[in-house]
Design an enzyme around this catalytic site. Structure first.
Site, PDB file in Angstrom:
ATOM      1  N   ASP A 183      32.963   1.233 -21.769  1.00  0.00           N
ATOM      2  CA  ASP A 183      33.361   0.495 -22.965  1.00  0.00           C
ATOM      3  C   ASP A 183      32.127   0.219 -23.826  1.00  0.00           C
ATOM      4  OD1 ASP A 183      34.843  -0.918 -24.760  1.00  0.00           O
ATOM      5  OD2 ASP A 183      35.123  -2.703 -23.496  1.00  0.00           O
ATOM      6  N   ASP A 188       7.538   4.074   0.415  1.00  0.00           N
ATOM      7  CA  ASP A 188       7.517   2.981   1.391  1.00  0.00           C
ATOM      8  C   ASP A 188       7.417   1.608   0.730  1.00  0.00           C
ATOM      9  OD1 ASP A 188       4.966   3.919   0.580  1.00  0.00           O
ATOM     10  OD2 ASP A 188       3.990   2.940   2.261  1.00  0.00           O
ATOM     11  N   GLU A 189       7.319   1.568  -0.603  1.00  0.00           N
ATOM     12  CA  GLU A 189       7.147   0.290  -1.295  1.00  0.00           C
ATOM     13  C   GLU A 189       8.229   0.004  -2.328  1.00  0.00           C
ATOM     14  OE1 GLU A 189       4.764  -1.662  -0.168  1.00  0.00           O
ATOM     15  OE2 GLU A 189       4.120  -0.050   1.176  1.00  0.00           O
ATOM     16  N   GLU A 228      -2.870  -5.266 -16.220  1.00  0.00           N
ATOM     17  CA  GLU A 228      -1.927  -4.149 -16.357  1.00  0.00           C
ATOM     18  C   GLU A 228      -0.619  -4.524 -15.674  1.00  0.00           C
ATOM     19  OE1 GLU A 228      -3.118  -0.541 -14.347  1.00  0.00           O
ATOM     20  OE2 GLU A 228      -1.633   0.636 -15.465  1.00  0.00           O
ATOM     21  N   HIS A 269      36.172  -0.557 -27.271  1.00  0.00           N
ATOM     22  CA  HIS A 269      37.530  -1.009 -27.575  1.00  0.00           C
ATOM     23  C   HIS A 269      37.591  -1.793 -28.884  1.00  0.00           C
ATOM     24  CE1 HIS A 269      36.609  -4.971 -25.531  1.00  0.00           C
ATOM     25  NE2 HIS A 269      37.438  -5.398 -26.467  1.00  0.00           N
ATOM     26  N   VAL A 309       0.846  -1.192   0.000  1.00  0.00           N
ATOM     27  CA  VAL A 309       0.000   0.000   0.000  1.00  0.00           C
ATOM     28  C   VAL A 309       0.887   1.250   0.000  1.00  0.00           C
ATOM     29  CG1 VAL A 309      -1.817   1.261   1.218  1.00  0.00           C
ATOM     30  CG2 VAL A 309      -1.734  -1.237   1.324  1.00  0.00           C
ATOM     31  N   ASN A 330      -4.266  -8.307 -13.212  1.00  0.00           N
ATOM     32  CA  ASN A 330      -5.399  -7.401 -13.432  1.00  0.00           C
ATOM     33  C   ASN A 330      -5.359  -6.814 -14.838  1.00  0.00           C
ATOM     34  OD1 ASN A 330      -3.292  -5.595 -13.224  1.00  0.00           O
ATOM     35  ND2 ASN A 330      -4.371  -4.151 -11.911  1.00  0.00           N
ATOM     36  N   ASP A 356       4.035  -9.864 -12.636  1.00  0.00           N
ATOM     37  CA  ASP A 356       2.685  -9.823 -12.065  1.00  0.00           C
ATOM     38  C   ASP A 356       1.604 -10.158 -13.081  1.00  0.00           C
ATOM     39  OD1 ASP A 356       3.534  -7.264 -13.132  1.00  0.00           O
ATOM     40  OD2 ASP A 356       1.637  -6.452 -12.437  1.00  0.00           O
ATOM     41  N   GLU A 357       1.953 -10.196 -14.356  1.00  0.00           N
ATOM     42  CA  GLU A 357       0.953 -10.527 -15.363  1.00  0.00           C
ATOM     43  C   GLU A 357       1.340 -11.780 -16.137  1.00  0.00           C
ATOM     44  OE1 GLU A 357      -2.010  -8.989 -15.748  1.00  0.00           O
ATOM     45  OE2 GLU A 357      -1.491  -7.675 -14.060  1.00  0.00           O
ATOM     46  N   SER A 371      34.333  -9.917 -27.702  1.00  0.00           N
ATOM     47  CA  SER A 371      34.111  -8.523 -27.305  1.00  0.00           C
ATOM     48  C   SER A 371      33.094  -7.828 -28.190  1.00  0.00           C
ATOM     49  CB  SER A 371      35.411  -7.733 -27.398  1.00  0.00           C
ATOM     50  OG  SER A 371      36.126  -7.919 -26.222  1.00  0.00           O
TER      51      SER A 371
HETATM   52  N1  ARG Z   1      38.506  -8.068 -24.522  1.00  0.00           N
HETATM   53  C1  ARG Z   1      38.149  -9.304 -25.117  1.00  0.00           C
HETATM   54  C2  ARG Z   1      37.947  -9.162 -26.610  1.00  0.00           C
HETATM   55  O1  ARG Z   1      38.443  -8.236 -27.153  1.00  0.00           O
HETATM   56  C3  ARG Z   1      36.992  -9.933 -24.435  1.00  0.00           C
HETATM   57  C4  ARG Z   1      37.460 -10.595 -23.232  1.00  0.00           C
HETATM   58  C5  ARG Z   1      36.413 -11.201 -22.435  1.00  0.00           C
HETATM   59  N2  ARG Z   1      37.102 -12.051 -21.519  1.00  0.00           N
HETATM   60  C6  ARG Z   1      36.544 -12.790 -20.615  1.00  0.00           C
HETATM   61  N3  ARG Z   1      37.286 -13.563 -19.888  1.00  0.00           N
HETATM   62  N4  ARG Z   1      35.273 -12.802 -20.466  1.00  0.00           N
HETATM   63  O2  ARG Z   1      37.425 -10.013 -27.263  1.00  0.00           O
END
Ligand code: ARG
Length: 627
Positions: free
Chosen positions: A473, A273-274, A302, A425, A265, A300, A310-311, A569
């Site tokens: 990253d 409070d929830e 929604e 990267h 409530v 309900n 909940d649905e 990656s």
């Molecule tokens: N930096 C890595 C790449 O360029 C990914 C490395 C993920 N390594 C891991 N142990 N989960 O592919």
């Protein structure tokens, strides 16, 4: 508030037990019936998550709850939409300041921006249109038995106690200008008899909690069960009696008994409070996101939990809270009403006034929807990254490969439109024209026929990316549109949904990584492989000083047998919610070695970058649920 001039008779009586913890305690009048259940010291304390409370979440915190249809979520807070952003469809409504609006949403968004203009009625603004709320007690502005005068009715009426809870009491107090809502629905309330009141009948009222005026709640008439059955309220004024017992401090500054925290409530009025619960009291349900919702909101029709559970599994159990529903609210305010026995069952008659909850739901259904994270039905996955199993066509329709010249170093995730998410990267803006994005690829050696190769328009690296610490990253790749085409058509791809809240998934949840990265022994892999990993909390224990909680996520298995590795990656860590929708929860970022249990894989926590992504790709492309 208007007060009737003549007071003929002053009746004093007590609603409920007079035992209200903030009311002046009256001896002899404590009846057994309303005593709080005798319970161990404060079990509620165990239910509340103290660390979470520091974040001061309220009903406006879109990482915990859905925003209203007249709001949108920006930077974690629901802010007012401008009226023109409302769906056009609807009927005109009138505000207390006599202004007419094309729809309820238009009025609510206007009210959100200018709180003085509240909902009055769903019709045109005419002179006789008047709705008012007042207290029966002339000696106090902040407490009393509630009387209302509905539009089109000439007499004030009482509200029946049946169904009257903190939700309704808060709305009544908001209506009267008490910004923190109600303190209690119990206590001693006075009644100055007023000839203008129709006392043979009372109004049963039901609010949802988003209302700022009782006029928005649903009313129905009942024959009045006598004064004991009338609703009263004590509104919260800054000088109100402070609770003697342990209290919960709401974000809006109000104090409520600790016993009312995490009971489903919204006692605070701002829901604080929830929203930080580790468990919920009887009568309420704990959403995975740490929010307690009343049991009645389950199934309900929604979705209340941002995590959707909940649905789920509701087939045949739709309760539906229509205005005329006589569902008892007793369990919702379990503690308040405990022992109240069976509320006299009253025949409800006409439904009066507007039911704006239904209208709110209708508006919600008109809001634009996006489609993401749901795979086309395909053949069942054949069971078989480090320790992973090979993927079948259609298993990872959001997975892409990024080819730089003739090397494939990284994966990526399609999120809709012309956009692919990857690790910062992995890419450099200056090399954009060297990249190719391959979709539907399964195996680099045995190329499948439905592969589509896209060229890259530009690369956007997060401005906070740090190549040394791997913070932020994350990067976006915009795909080049084919000449003659206005949109990108990723015909065989399906976007993964972008999570808007860090509470959508929790540590220990099982999620999936996929990619063309190397095996543990650095063995080259040519086919797309996938594996199941669990989200890991407390990752700084593995990577002291290198792990940034807010921006990174760790995932792995107890024995380290499944992990991402070199070449994975930029690829996805996806999690599937209660309603089977897939979210890109992480981007493969870094890890110490591969497949070592003491060094789990580290992922960019995508939920932390929702606003950054939507800034670049446009909000409508990735925002669901009116986010
Ligand atoms: N930096 C890595 C790449 O360029 C990914 C490395 C993920 N390594 C891991 N142990 N989960 O592919």
């Amino acid at each position: 508030m208007k007060l009737a001039p003549v007071v003929l008779l002053l009746l004093c009586f007590c609603l409920s037990s007079c035992e209200g913890k903030y009311g002046k305690r009256q001896k002899n009048q404590v009846t057994k019936k309303y005593e709080l259940p005798s319970a161990p010291a404060t079990p509620q304390e165990d239910l509340v998550d103290a660390k979470c409370l520091l974040k001061k979440y309220t009903h406006r915190s879109c990482s915990k709850v859905f925003c209203q249809p007249w709001e949108k979520c920006v930077d974690g807070t629901c802010i007012c939409k401008l009226p023109y952003q409302c769906p056009k469809d609807g009927t005109s409504v009138c505000s207390t300041n006599g202004k007419s609006f094309p729809t309820y949403c238009h009025l609510k968004s206007f009210e959100c921006l200018h709180p003085e203009a509240k909902f009055l009625n769903n019709g045109t603004c005419t002179a006789e249109g008047e709705f008012s709320v007042s207290f029966s007690d002339k000696s106090s502005d902040s407490r009393g038995i509630v009387t209302v005068k509905l539009v089109g009715q000439d007499k004030k009426m009482f509200i029946c106690k049946n169904n009257w809870g903190m939700v309704e009491a808060n709305v009544a107090c908001f209506d009267l200008g008490f910004q923190q809502g109600a303190l209690d629905t119990q206590g001693r309330f006075y009644y100055s008899e007023d000839l203008q009141i129709n006392s043979t009948e009372c109004l049963q009222v039901r609010c949802h909690g988003f209302e700022t005026s009782l006029a928005e709640c649903a009313f129905s008439k009942q024959s009045a069960p006598g004064y004991r059955g009338l609703a009263g309220v004590l509104c919260y004024a800054p000088d109100a009696d402070l609770p003697a017992r342990e209290s919960f401090r709401c974000v809006n500054g109000k104090h409520v008994p600790l016993a009312r925290a995490c009971n489903g409530v919204n006692d605070c009025g701002d829901q604080s409070d929830e929203l930080c619960c580790k468990g919920c009291q009887r009568g309420s349900l704990l959403c995975k996101s740490g929010v307690c919702i009343p049991n009645q909101h389950q199934c309900n029709g929604e979705v209340d939990c941002i995590t959707g559970e909940d649905e789920v599994g509701c087939e045949g159990s739709h309760v539906g809270r229509s205005a005329s529903s006589t569902l008892s609210r007793a369990s919702q305010d379990g503690l308040l009403r405990k022992g109240a026995g069976h509320p006299e069952v009253q025949e409800e008659t006409e439904i009066l006034a507007a039911d704006m909850d239904t209208e709110r739901k209708r508006i919600k259904s008109l809001l634009p929807r996006i489609s993401c994270g749901v795979k086309r039905p395909v053949h069942t996955r054949r069971k078989r990254i480090v320790g992973g199993r090979p993927a079948q066509a259609g298993d990872f329709p959001w997975q892409v490969a990024i080819k730089d010249g003739d090397k494939i170093n990284c994966g990526g995730i399609y999120i809709g439109g012309c956009w692919v998410l990857t690790a910062a990267h992995c890419v450099r803006p200056s090399r954009a024209h060297h990249y190719q994005v391959w979709t539907s690829l399964l195996d680099w050696i045995k190329l499948n026929s439905n592969i589509i190769v896209e060229r890259v328009e530009r690369v956007i690296i997060h401005e906070g990316y740090n190549g040394t610490t791997y913070q932020n990253d994350i990067a976006l790749i915009e795909i080049k549109k084919r000449s003659s085409q206005k949109e990108c058509v990723f015909s065989n791809s399906i976007p993964a949904c972008v999570p808007w809240s860090p509470y959508l998934f929790q540590p220990k949840d099982s999620c999936i990584i996929s990619g063309w990265g190397r095996e543990k022994d650095n063995q080259k892999v040519y086919s797309l492989r996938w594996g199941e990993v669990n989200l890991i909390s407390n990752c700084s224990q593995f990577y002291q000083n290198r792990y940034y909680e807010k921006e990174m996520e760790c995932a792995g298995t107890a024995d380290g047998s499944i992990d991402a590795c070199k070449g994975d990656s930029g690829g996805p860590l996806v999690c599937v919610d209660a309603s089977n929708v897939t979210y890109v929860w992480g981007i493969v970022s870094w890890g110490e070695n591969c497949g070592k249990p003491e060094f789990p894989g580290v992922y960019t926590k995508v939920a932390n970058y929702f606003d950054w992504i939507s800034y670049h790709v446009g909000r409508p492309l990735i925002s669901q649920h009116n986010i």
